[in-house]
Scaffold this motif. Structure first.
Motif, mmCIF file in Angstrom:
data_model
loop_
_atom_site.group_PDB
_atom_site.id
_atom_site.type_symbol
_atom_site.label_atom_id
_atom_site.label_comp_id
_atom_site.label_asym_id
_atom_site.label_seq_id
_atom_site.Cartn_x
_atom_site.Cartn_y
_atom_site.Cartn_z
ATOM 1 N N ARG A 267 0.844 -1.187 0.000
ATOM 2 C CA ARG A 267 0.000 0.000 0.000
ATOM 3 C C ARG A 267 0.882 1.241 0.000
ATOM 4 O O ARG A 267 1.850 1.335 0.752
ATOM 5 C CB ARG A 267 -0.918 0.027 1.222
ATOM 6 C CG ARG A 267 -2.087 -0.937 1.119
ATOM 7 C CD ARG A 267 -3.197 -0.546 2.059
ATOM 8 N NE ARG A 267 -4.289 -1.520 2.054
ATOM 9 C CZ ARG A 267 -5.284 -1.517 1.183
ATOM 10 N NH1 ARG A 267 -5.320 -0.601 0.222
ATOM 11 N NH2 ARG A 267 -6.244 -2.429 1.248
ATOM 12 N N LYS B 287 -3.586 3.098 -1.706
ATOM 13 C CA LYS B 287 -3.941 2.213 -2.803
ATOM 14 C C LYS B 287 -2.881 1.131 -2.966
ATOM 15 O O LYS B 287 -1.700 1.363 -2.728
ATOM 16 C CB LYS B 287 -4.095 3.008 -4.101
ATOM 17 C CG LYS B 287 -5.280 3.978 -4.077
ATOM 18 C CD LYS B 287 -5.396 4.749 -5.374
ATOM 19 C CE LYS B 287 -6.607 5.682 -5.341
ATOM 20 N NZ LYS B 287 -6.736 6.477 -6.593
ATOM 21 N N GLU C 270 -7.203 -0.473 -7.815
ATOM 22 C CA GLU C 270 -7.258 0.728 -6.976
ATOM 23 C C GLU C 270 -8.412 0.709 -5.985
ATOM 24 O O GLU C 270 -8.488 1.571 -5.110
ATOM 25 C CB GLU C 270 -7.359 1.974 -7.862
ATOM 26 C CG GLU C 270 -6.114 2.212 -8.699
ATOM 27 C CD GLU C 270 -6.091 3.592 -9.311
ATOM 28 O OE1 GLU C 270 -7.128 4.285 -9.246
ATOM 29 O OE2 GLU C 270 -5.037 3.979 -9.828
ATOM 30 N N GLU C 271 -9.309 -0.274 -6.127
ATOM 31 C CA GLU C 271 -10.438 -0.350 -5.211
ATOM 32 C C GLU C 271 -10.249 -1.392 -4.119
ATOM 33 O O GLU C 271 -11.147 -1.613 -3.305
ATOM 34 C CB GLU C 271 -11.716 -0.650 -6.000
ATOM 35 C CG GLU C 271 -12.119 0.472 -6.956
ATOM 36 C CD GLU C 271 -13.360 0.138 -7.753
ATOM 37 O OE1 GLU C 271 -13.872 -0.994 -7.608
ATOM 38 O OE2 GLU C 271 -13.824 1.002 -8.529
#
Length: 717
Positions: free
Chosen positions: A597, A602, A715-716
């Motif tokens: 991360r 992200k 990215e989610e």
């Protein structure tokens, strides 16, 4: 017939740039049992040889490449094999394509990563036979024993006196000698160019624009065509209004045309013009009414529901059910893979010239023999009268192995009686199929008291390769007893006491076909993701867990190399590390993906480590490039794009909705090649299947979240 072959061969050799007197050497071919050598003059280039090597009287060497080049490196690797035994450097070699000719060159299909693993021994023998003929010719000139002579750097040298004769000076005499039936091949330790990272011969021409791709082909009097095809694949042309189309300057013809997709004829309307621009503008004004009756118009949601229903149809295996019940602990998981288009950077295209008694094709052809045979059958014309010329391919991935687009071009040329170039737009290429089929997987497994796999089952529901099937022919339940599944290391089955694999065909009218690493590109995601879940269930390190189930020294060496290359033991708490091991097309690949991360919270891919065991290999640079390309393609399929359907039509039509990974999204990729004396395996396809499961396993290691459905938005996470 003989005269036509002579003319064709003359034209071919002259276009290949041969001059003066040249030796075209046809060597002993085990499958055909022929031994022939013959002198070839520029003014009389007739030959019935399997012509692999030509040497003119100046010593210039031309090696003919019989396989298509779509980026995977055969343009370099095949001549590199021959040149090794011929004793010439690649700097001394010109490379030329051959046309389709199975009697001379054997099978030429480019599929299954077969070029090197299927051909290396024959190609080595070709080079060695030519070398021995040249040595024999020199020995006769010097009146010495052949044992006193050797070849090096395009010349023959006499040991005792140091006298030399160039290949060009020997070509005429060598042509009169029969190729040897038995030749001694080099040992690997004596290779000078095999195994070396030589620069690819096609790099310069592909970067300066000199390389000839399909749409670069031009013929006198050639017209251009585009085809409005039914967006629901199976529909027929009910009627069309071409009045506005014919008002476009340059439009010459408008008529219906067909293309065969696995035996079914799909229909469209061809617009032919004197320029590609005019043809495309004319198509925009064309009005077609389709008859779409008689088949389903499915949405993606309906396809998924049908696969979910099919997933529970196979009959249970009593042996597996017992093993699962007796496991100390067990788990079940389901995985979903999407439909995908091939989306090569170069859309489909083909140039055809059909005459009364002959057909000639030019284009990005992945399977020259198949196309030649298909046209022969459909036009009732001898294979010898059909010439299929390969150009460079801007990607293939299996789509350009198909016979539909050359047939469509040939039918249009036959209709208008002049050569034609048929162009597919990006939208055509993405929406017309055939596609890679989506798939669902139901995986079940159990762990014994020793923390090892006691039971392992993978069942799939998916369309099988073909034109699509009617719902009125429902599949019957099948027993699950297969002993193999694509992509999974076969050695696992030596240690897992109870395993079962199987699947059932989902019915749909959507045409599907092979896609890079067919079978393995979907199966491996389910298998290696689930093995990771079993490792977690057993509270074991995922790489150690896999190694504990691999009994062969070769597999364990691959694991050890992967652990060392990735520095697996250095894993830290806040990093995510994922691993996957796969096997297909004769090679094994291990990949480790490292994620973390960032400041924006992200998830990013930091690095990918890949180790391939492809046995005997030719060019390590090509292997590294193929692994890198496979990983990037795998990244796109896992996190960026999928094909969806609405009312039986493909939704995604261009890169705006079917996005490719951007250069800033590509992680660092480090590739390692195992060194051993195993049989050669494939390279172009085996690098893809391991990436998606390794990535998803890394995300689980970082976040605790399992990714079981592709594609997903990184990215989610």
């Amino acid at each position: 017939m003989e005269k036509k072959q002579s003319l064709s061969r003359r034209t071919f050799l002259q276009q290949a740039g041969l001059s003066g007197i040249a030796l075209t050497i046809g060597c002993y071919w085990p499958g055909l049992g022929k031994t022939t050598g013959q002198i070839v003059h520029a003014e009389d280039a007739s030959t019935e040889l399997m012509a692999w090597i030509s040497i003119d009287n100046t010593g210039k060497v031309t090696i003919f490449n019989h396989r298509s080049e779509m980026g995977q490196g055969t343009w370099q690797a095949i001549p590199q094999i021959i040149a090794e035994e011929l004793e010439v450097s690649m700097d001394q070699v010109s490379i030329r394509y051959t046309a389709a000719h199975p009697k001379k060159y054997g099978p030429q299909p480019q599929e299954g990563s077969f070029s090197i693993r299927g051909w290396c021994q024959q190609l080595l023998q070709v080079g060695a036979s030519a070398r021995e003929m040249l040595i024999d010719a020199a020995a006769k000139q010097w009146q010495v024993r052949t044992e006193e002579c050797y070849a090096e750097n395009g010349q023959v040298i006499h040991h005792n006196t140091g006298k030399t004769l160039s290949y060009g000076a020997l070509v005429k005499d060598a042509a009169q000698l029969p190729p040897p039936q038995q030749v001694k091949l080099k040992e690997r330790k004596d290779y000078k160019i095999i195994g070396k990272p030589l620069h690819r011969n096609d790099t310069v021409i592909k970067t300066n624009g000199a390389a000839v791709f399909g749409m670069d082909k031009k013929l006198p009097g050639m017209l251009y065509a585009v085809v409005e095809r039914n967006p629901r694949f199976r529909g027929k042309v009910k009627s069309f209004d071409d009045s506005a189309t014919r008002s476009v300057k340059g439009v010459k013809h408008v008529f219906t045309v067909q293309r065969a997709v696995f035996g079914l004829l799909f229909e469209g309307v061809a617009v032919v013009a004197d320029s590609s621009w005019a043809a495309m503008q004319g198509r925009k004004l064309l009005k077609v009414e389709w008859d779409d009756s008689g088949f389903e118009h499915l949405n993606s949601e309906q396809l998924l529901a049908r696969m979910q229903e099919d997933l529970h149809k196979p009959l249970p295996s009593e042996v597996f059910e017992t093993a699962l019940k007796n496991s100390a602990v067990n788990i079940e998981a389901a995985y979903e893979m999407p439909y995908q288009s091939h989306s090569c950077m170069e859309p489909l295209n083909c140039t055809a010239h059909v005459k009364e008694n002959s057909i000639e094709i030019w284009g990005p052809i992945q399977e020259a023999n198949w196309i030649q045979a298909d046209l022969s059958e459909r036009f009732h014309m001898p294979v010898e009268n059909i010439t299929v010329n390969m150009t460079f391919l801007g990607g293939g991935f299996g789509r350009k192995a198909f016979t539909d687009y050359p047939l469509e071009a040939a039918l249009i040329s036959q209709k208008i009686k002049v050569p034609v170039q048929v162009m597919w737009t990006r939208e055509d290429d993405m929406t017309m199929g055939p596609f890679r089929a989506g798939a669902l997987y139901r995986c079940r497994g159990g762990i014994d008291t020793q923390k090892k796999i006691a039971a392992f089952q993978v069942i799939s529901a998916s369309q099988y390769i073909g034109p699509g099937a009617d719902k009125d022919a429902p599949p019957q339940p099948v027993s699950v007893n297969a002993n193999h599944i694509d992509g999974l290391l076969s050695n696992y089955c030596q240690s897992i006491p109870c395993y079962s694999f199987g699947g059932i065909m989902t019915r749909s009218p959507i045409p599907t076909m092979w896609w890079r690493a067919p079978g393995a590109n979907v199966d491996a995601f389910a298998c290696e993701s689930f093995i990771d879940e079993l490792a977690h269930l057993a509270s074991q390190d995922p790489l150690t867990f896999r190694k504990a189930h691999l009994t062969s020294h070769r597999c364990q060496a691959l694991v050890d190399k992967l652990a060392a290359a990735s520095n697996w033991d250095s894993r830290r708490r806040n990093d995510g590390w994922g691993v996957a091991l796969t096997e297909c097309f004769g090679s094994m690949v291990g990949q480790v993906v490292k994620v973390s991360r960032k400041e924006d919270n992200k998830v990013r891919i930091d690095k990918v480590f890949a180790v391939i065991d492809c046995g005997w290999y030719v060019n390590p640079d090509i292997i590294r490039a193929q692994l890198e390309g496979s990983i990037i393609m795998g990244l796109g399929a896992a996190t960026h794009h999928a094909t969806h359907f609405k009312s039986g039509k493909a939704v995604e039509k261009n890169f705006s909705t079917y996005p490719m990974p951007r250069i800033n999204e590509i992680p660092e990729i480090e590739v390692h090649i195992m060194e051993n004396n195993e049989k050669p395996g494939g390279v172009g396809e085996p690098g893809l299947p391991a990436f998606a499961p390794a990535l998803c396993n890394a995300i689980f290691d970082l976040t605790g979240k399992r990714i079981r459905r592709l594609p997903f938005n990184l990215e989610e996470i």
